[in-house]
Design a protein around this motif. Structure first.
Motif, mmCIF file in Angstrom:
data_model
loop_
_atom_site.group_PDB
_atom_site.id
_atom_site.type_symbol
_atom_site.label_atom_id
_atom_site.label_comp_id
_atom_site.label_asym_id
_atom_site.label_seq_id
_atom_site.Cartn_x
_atom_site.Cartn_y
_atom_site.Cartn_z
ATOM 1 N N TYR A 145 -7.238 34.151 -12.168
ATOM 2 C CA TYR A 145 -7.204 32.495 -11.553
ATOM 3 C C TYR A 145 -7.132 32.830 -10.020
ATOM 4 O O TYR A 145 -6.393 33.421 -9.596
ATOM 5 C CB TYR A 145 -6.124 31.811 -12.135
ATOM 6 C CG TYR A 145 -6.235 30.383 -11.575
ATOM 7 C CD1 TYR A 145 -7.050 29.535 -11.984
ATOM 8 C CD2 TYR A 145 -5.154 30.013 -10.446
ATOM 9 C CE1 TYR A 145 -6.933 28.043 -11.560
ATOM 10 C CE2 TYR A 145 -5.362 28.794 -10.040
ATOM 11 C CZ TYR A 145 -6.225 27.890 -10.414
ATOM 12 O OH TYR A 145 -6.414 26.762 -9.635
ATOM 13 N N LEU A 146 -8.109 32.016 -9.202
ATOM 14 C CA LEU A 146 -8.033 32.187 -7.843
ATOM 15 C C LEU A 146 -7.621 30.718 -7.388
ATOM 16 O O LEU A 146 -8.146 29.699 -7.712
ATOM 17 C CB LEU A 146 -9.528 32.309 -7.367
ATOM 18 C CG LEU A 146 -10.027 33.860 -7.493
ATOM 19 C CD1 LEU A 146 -11.388 33.790 -7.110
ATOM 20 C CD2 LEU A 146 -9.091 34.987 -6.924
ATOM 21 N N GLU A 147 -6.655 30.701 -6.230
ATOM 22 C CA GLU A 147 -6.375 29.672 -5.557
ATOM 23 C C GLU A 147 -7.457 29.264 -4.687
ATOM 24 O O GLU A 147 -8.378 30.178 -4.590
ATOM 25 C CB GLU A 147 -4.909 29.664 -4.690
ATOM 26 C CG GLU A 147 -3.875 30.242 -5.514
ATOM 27 C CD GLU A 147 -3.367 29.068 -6.586
ATOM 28 O OE1 GLU A 147 -3.701 27.916 -6.355
ATOM 29 O OE2 GLU A 147 -2.665 29.637 -7.551
ATOM 30 N N ASN A 148 -7.356 27.831 -4.323
ATOM 31 C CA ASN A 148 -8.633 27.441 -3.477
ATOM 32 C C ASN A 148 -9.216 28.650 -2.436
ATOM 33 O O ASN A 148 -10.502 28.839 -2.402
ATOM 34 C CB ASN A 148 -8.462 26.095 -2.877
ATOM 35 C CG ASN A 148 -8.260 25.052 -4.067
ATOM 36 O OD1 ASN A 148 -8.653 25.328 -5.175
ATOM 37 N ND2 ASN A 148 -7.456 24.060 -3.704
ATOM 38 N N GLU A 152 -8.384 31.687 -1.939
ATOM 39 C CA GLU A 152 -8.176 33.134 -2.473
ATOM 40 C C GLU A 152 -9.577 33.816 -2.341
ATOM 41 O O GLU A 152 -10.355 33.188 -3.337
ATOM 42 C CB GLU A 152 -7.388 33.268 -3.379
ATOM 43 C CG GLU A 152 -6.886 34.408 -3.631
ATOM 44 C CD GLU A 152 -5.823 34.693 -4.883
ATOM 45 O OE1 GLU A 152 -5.411 35.827 -5.235
ATOM 46 O OE2 GLU A 152 -5.382 33.669 -5.446
ATOM 47 N N SER A 161 -11.625 29.312 -11.137
ATOM 48 C CA SER A 161 -10.861 28.464 -9.943
ATOM 49 C C SER A 161 -10.545 26.797 -10.714
ATOM 50 O O SER A 161 -11.445 26.839 -11.603
ATOM 51 C CB SER A 161 -11.372 28.453 -8.716
ATOM 52 O OG SER A 161 -12.800 27.955 -8.873
ATOM 53 N N ASN A 162 -10.256 25.988 -9.931
ATOM 54 C CA ASN A 162 -10.002 24.633 -10.106
ATOM 55 C C ASN A 162 -11.487 24.050 -10.439
ATOM 56 O O ASN A 162 -11.655 23.027 -11.025
ATOM 57 C CB ASN A 162 -9.357 23.840 -9.165
ATOM 58 C CG ASN A 162 -7.800 23.864 -9.433
ATOM 59 O OD1 ASN A 162 -7.275 24.291 -10.609
ATOM 60 N ND2 ASN A 162 -7.036 23.739 -8.222
#
Length: 133
Positions: free
Chosen positions: A65-68, A70, A82-83
């Motif tokens: 999972y990647l933050e925005n 990253e 991601s989101n």
């Protein structure tokens, strides 16, 4: 607010799913999926687990999972979530992640230090025989 409510609804729906789970002897396992959220802080355990599995000829697929903001590190992970890949109901829209969820891994390992709704949904929907974490 709506996104969180939708994701919670979706999680409750998936928790009601009944999947056949079983224990698989490590000597018989051929595939494993690994979920990891915080790649920066979990790269050492991830590398250790992945290397141990590979030493036993178990094919590993790592989903991160990647933050925005990253960047995706393809040397440590095979897939990124991601989101933007999750709709307001919490349903994953990215096709390669859907394939990951529908893969019948012998083991699905979640490396996470606290509950994380997208991973809980993936674990609930997964067709993995044995889930860890």
């Amino acid at each position: 607010m709506f996104k969180k409510a939708g994701q919670s609804y979706n999680r409750n729906k998936h928790l009601k799913l009944k999947r056949d789970r079983m224990f698989v002897e490590i000597s018989e396992a051929k595939t494993a999926g690994i979920l990891v959220r915080d790649l920066k802080n979990n790269s050492k355990p991830l590398n250790t687990i992945a290397q141990n599995l590979k030493d036993q000829n178990i094919k590993c697929v790592v989903l991160t999972y990647l933050e925005n903001k990253e960047p995706f590190n393809s040397s440590l992970s095979d897939l990124a979530l991601s989101n933007k890949d999750i709709n307001w109901l919490g349903k994953i829209t990215k096709e390669e992640i859907r394939k990951f969820i529908n893969s019948s891994f012998d083991y699905l390992i979640c490396i996470n230090t606290f509950p994380f709704l997208p991973f809980e949904n993936i674990l609930a929907q997964s067709k993995a025989k044995c889930r860890l974490g």
